[in-house]
Design a protein around this motif. Sequence first.
Motif, PDB file in Angstrom:
ATOM      1  N   ARG A   1       0.856  -1.189   0.000  1.00 47.35           N
ATOM      2  CA  ARG A   1       0.000   0.000   0.000  1.00 47.35           C
ATOM      3  C   ARG A   1       0.889   1.234   0.000  1.00 47.35           C
ATOM      4  NH1 ARG A   1      -3.029  -3.428  -1.095  1.00 47.35           N
ATOM      5  NH2 ARG A   1      -5.000  -4.038  -0.074  1.00 47.35           N
ATOM      6  N   TYR A   2       0.418   2.285  -0.662  1.00 50.31           N
ATOM      7  CA  TYR A   2       1.211   3.508  -0.777  1.00 50.31           C
ATOM      8  C   TYR A   2       0.367   4.742  -0.477  1.00 50.31           C
ATOM      9  CZ  TYR A   2       4.414   0.444  -3.286  1.00 50.31           C
ATOM     10  OH  TYR A   2       5.254  -0.581  -3.623  1.00 50.31           O
ATOM     11  N   ALA A   3       1.024   5.757   0.047  1.00 52.67           N
ATOM     12  CA  ALA A   3       0.391   7.060   0.159  1.00 52.67           C
ATOM     13  C   ALA A   3       0.167   7.612  -1.247  1.00 52.67           C
ATOM     14  CB  ALA A   3       1.278   8.010   0.960  1.00 52.67           C
ATOM     15  N   ASP A   4      -0.892   8.369  -1.423  1.00 52.76           N
ATOM     16  CA  ASP A   4      -1.196   8.926  -2.745  1.00 52.76           C
ATOM     17  C   ASP A   4      -0.030   9.774  -3.261  1.00 52.76           C
ATOM     18  OD1 ASP A   4      -4.752   9.496  -2.142  1.00 52.76           O
ATOM     19  OD2 ASP A   4      -3.658   7.717  -2.820  1.00 52.76           O
ATOM     20  N   SER A   5       0.671  10.415  -2.354  1.00 53.07           N
ATOM     21  CA  SER A   5       1.738  11.329  -2.748  1.00 53.07           C
ATOM     22  C   SER A   5       2.935  10.615  -3.379  1.00 53.07           C
ATOM     23  CB  SER A   5       2.200  12.141  -1.541  1.00 53.07           C
ATOM     24  OG  SER A   5       2.650  11.288  -0.509  1.00 53.07           O
ATOM     25  N   VAL A   6       3.057   9.306  -3.160  1.00 54.53           N
ATOM     26  CA  VAL A   6       4.204   8.584  -3.694  1.00 54.53           C
ATOM     27  C   VAL A   6       3.798   7.474  -4.652  1.00 54.53           C
ATOM     28  CG1 VAL A   6       5.471   9.070  -1.568  1.00 54.53           C
ATOM     29  CG2 VAL A   6       4.391   6.832  -1.866  1.00 54.53           C
ATOM     30  N   LYS A   7       2.516   7.264  -4.804  1.00 52.60           N
ATOM     31  CA  LYS A   7       2.028   6.183  -5.657  1.00 52.60           C
ATOM     32  C   LYS A   7       2.545   6.354  -7.082  1.00 52.60           C
ATOM     33  CE  LYS A   7      -1.916   4.928  -4.241  1.00 52.60           C
ATOM     34  NZ  LYS A   7      -3.367   4.872  -3.948  1.00 52.60           N
ATOM     35  N   GLY A   8       3.083   5.282  -7.637  1.00 51.31           N
ATOM     36  CA  GLY A   8       3.632   5.341  -8.980  1.00 51.31           C
ATOM     37  C   GLY A   8       5.088   5.753  -9.033  1.00 51.31           C
ATOM     38  N   ARG A   9       5.623   6.242  -7.917  1.00 50.31           N
ATOM     39  CA  ARG A   9       7.022   6.670  -7.877  1.00 50.31           C
ATOM     40  C   ARG A   9       7.864   5.817  -6.921  1.00 50.31           C
ATOM     41  NH1 ARG A   9       8.314  11.434  -5.894  1.00 50.31           N
ATOM     42  NH2 ARG A   9       6.503  11.638  -4.499  1.00 50.31           N
ATOM     43  N   PHE A  10       7.238   5.333  -5.854  1.00 51.59           N
ATOM     44  CA  PHE A  10       7.944   4.540  -4.856  1.00 51.59           C
ATOM     45  C   PHE A  10       7.497   3.086  -4.965  1.00 51.59           C
ATOM     46  CE2 PHE A  10       8.897   7.926  -1.358  1.00 51.59           C
ATOM     47  CZ  PHE A  10       9.387   8.791  -2.317  1.00 51.59           C
ATOM     48  N   THR A  11       8.425   2.193  -4.716  1.00 51.92           N
ATOM     49  CA  THR A  11       8.119   0.768  -4.682  1.00 51.92           C
ATOM     50  C   THR A  11       8.736   0.165  -3.433  1.00 51.92           C
ATOM     51  OG1 THR A  11       8.168   0.647  -7.108  1.00 51.92           O
ATOM     52  CG2 THR A  11       8.291  -1.426  -5.897  1.00 51.92           C
ATOM     53  N   ILE A  12       7.909  -0.428  -2.596  1.00 51.76           N
ATOM     54  CA  ILE A  12       8.409  -1.062  -1.384  1.00 51.76           C
ATOM     55  C   ILE A  12       8.581  -2.550  -1.650  1.00 51.76           C
ATOM     56  CG2 ILE A  12       6.092  -1.411  -0.422  1.00 51.76           C
ATOM     57  CD1 ILE A  12       7.319  -0.880   2.372  1.00 51.76           C
ATOM     58  N   SER A  13       9.646  -3.112  -1.121  1.00 46.43           N
ATOM     59  CA  SER A  13       9.874  -4.545  -1.266  1.00 46.43           C
ATOM     60  C   SER A  13      10.578  -5.051  -0.009  1.00 46.43           C
ATOM     61  CB  SER A  13      10.723  -4.843  -2.509  1.00 46.43           C
ATOM     62  OG  SER A  13      11.995  -4.241  -2.410  1.00 46.43           O
ATOM     63  N   ARG A  14      10.622  -6.345   0.145  1.00 50.11           N
ATOM     64  CA  ARG A  14      11.294  -6.933   1.300  1.00 50.11           C
ATOM     65  C   ARG A  14      11.974  -8.227   0.887  1.00 50.11           C
ATOM     66  NH1 ARG A  14       6.932  -7.882   5.748  1.00 50.11           N
ATOM     67  NH2 ARG A  14       8.656  -8.920   6.840  1.00 50.11           N
ATOM     68  N   ASP A  15      13.033  -8.533   1.601  1.00 44.88           N
ATOM     69  CA  ASP A  15      13.761  -9.784   1.409  1.00 44.88           C
ATOM     70  C   ASP A  15      13.809 -10.463   2.765  1.00 44.88           C
ATOM     71  OD1 ASP A  15      15.597 -11.834   1.052  1.00 44.88           O
ATOM     72  OD2 ASP A  15      16.870 -10.677  -0.273  1.00 44.88           O
ATOM     73  N   ASN A  16      12.945 -11.422   2.971  1.00 44.06           N
ATOM     74  CA  ASN A  16      12.857 -12.076   4.281  1.00 44.06           C
ATOM     75  C   ASN A  16      14.102 -12.915   4.583  1.00 44.06           C
ATOM     76  OD1 ASN A  16      10.420 -10.899   4.814  1.00 44.06           O
ATOM     77  ND2 ASN A  16       9.194 -12.713   4.324  1.00 44.06           N
ATOM     78  N   ALA A  17      14.818 -13.315   3.566  1.00 42.67           N
ATOM     79  CA  ALA A  17      16.051 -14.068   3.788  1.00 42.67           C
ATOM     80  C   ALA A  17      17.154 -13.160   4.338  1.00 42.67           C
ATOM     81  CB  ALA A  17      16.514 -14.727   2.491  1.00 42.67           C
ATOM     82  N   LYS A  18      17.059 -11.881   4.000  1.00 37.31           N
ATOM     83  CA  LYS A  18      18.065 -10.919   4.461  1.00 37.31           C
ATOM     84  C   LYS A  18      17.549 -10.016   5.582  1.00 37.31           C
ATOM     85  CE  LYS A  18      20.511 -10.659   0.034  1.00 37.31           C
ATOM     86  NZ  LYS A  18      20.972  -9.771  -1.068  1.00 37.31           N
ATOM     87  N   ASN A  19      16.295 -10.233   5.996  1.00 35.51           N
ATOM     88  CA  ASN A  19      15.690  -9.403   7.047  1.00 35.51           C
ATOM     89  C   ASN A  19      15.786  -7.923   6.720  1.00 35.51           C
ATOM     90  OD1 ASN A  19      15.225 -11.762   8.401  1.00 35.51           O
ATOM     91  ND2 ASN A  19      16.704 -11.411  10.027  1.00 35.51           N
ATOM     92  N   THR A  20      15.462  -7.600   5.496  1.00 34.86           N
ATOM     93  CA  THR A  20      15.623  -6.228   5.031  1.00 34.86           C
ATOM     94  C   THR A  20      14.402  -5.787   4.224  1.00 34.86           C
ATOM     95  OG1 THR A  20      18.019  -6.546   4.920  1.00 34.86           O
ATOM     96  CG2 THR A  20      17.127  -4.653   3.751  1.00 34.86           C
ATOM     97  N   VAL A  21      14.043  -4.531   4.390  1.00 39.47           N
ATOM     98  CA  VAL A  21      12.956  -3.926   3.622  1.00 39.47           C
ATOM     99  C   VAL A  21      13.507  -2.701   2.908  1.00 39.47           C
ATOM    100  CG1 VAL A  21      12.121  -2.571   5.586  1.00 39.47           C
ATOM    101  CG2 VAL A  21      10.575  -3.075   3.676  1.00 39.47           C
ATOM    102  N   TYR A  22      13.027  -2.491   1.695  1.00 41.07           N
ATOM    103  CA  TYR A  22      13.549  -1.426   0.854  1.00 41.07           C
ATOM    104  C   TYR A  22      12.403  -0.583   0.299  1.00 41.07           C
ATOM    105  CZ  TYR A  22      17.129  -5.086   0.393  1.00 41.07           C
ATOM    106  OH  TYR A  22      18.044  -6.072   0.610  1.00 41.07           O
ATOM    107  N   PRO A  23      12.604   0.732   0.205  1.00 39.19           N
ATOM    108  CA  PRO A  23      11.790   1.498  -0.718  1.00 39.19           C
ATOM    109  C   PRO A  23      12.661   1.967  -1.891  1.00 39.19           C
ATOM    110  CG  PRO A  23      12.495   2.913   1.051  1.00 39.19           C
ATOM    111  CD  PRO A  23      13.262   1.612   1.164  1.00 39.19           C
ATOM    112  N   GLN A  24      12.248   1.659  -3.082  1.00 46.11           N
ATOM    113  CA  GLN A  24      12.888   2.231  -4.251  1.00 46.11           C
ATOM    114  C   GLN A  24      12.132   3.515  -4.558  1.00 46.11           C
ATOM    115  OE1 GLN A  24      15.596   1.331  -6.196  1.00 46.11           O
ATOM    116  NE2 GLN A  24      15.233   3.247  -7.285  1.00 46.11           N
TER     117      GLN A  24
END
Length: 117
Positions: free
Chosen positions: A59-82
Amino acid sequence: QVQLVESGGGLVQPGGSLRLSCAASGFTFSSYTMSWYRQAPGKERELVAVIGLTGGITRYADSVKGRFTISRDNAKNTVYPQMDSLKPEDTAVYYCKAAGISRNEYWGQGTQVTISS
């Protein structure tokens, strides 16, 4: 000891891109919903993006929708926003948050993102 450590912040020109990271330790990362928040000077902290346990729901805030992408790598215990197509109004301290099913929450210390020419 629970830790959330954000990294990757910095100064970027408008229109540029940045990828933040939030490395988690001390808890079962794959059992927590992960979120990114941001707080600009003089403003309240706002939710930017949320990602479910397996990454299948986002889910994204309207202000960043289409520009930000959130992802996670559970093997690395890490979350990213691109973050792409960055704007000056994206300037803020960015925080990650872990939320468990028992409503326990953990926060990182934040990383500064500045968008300026």
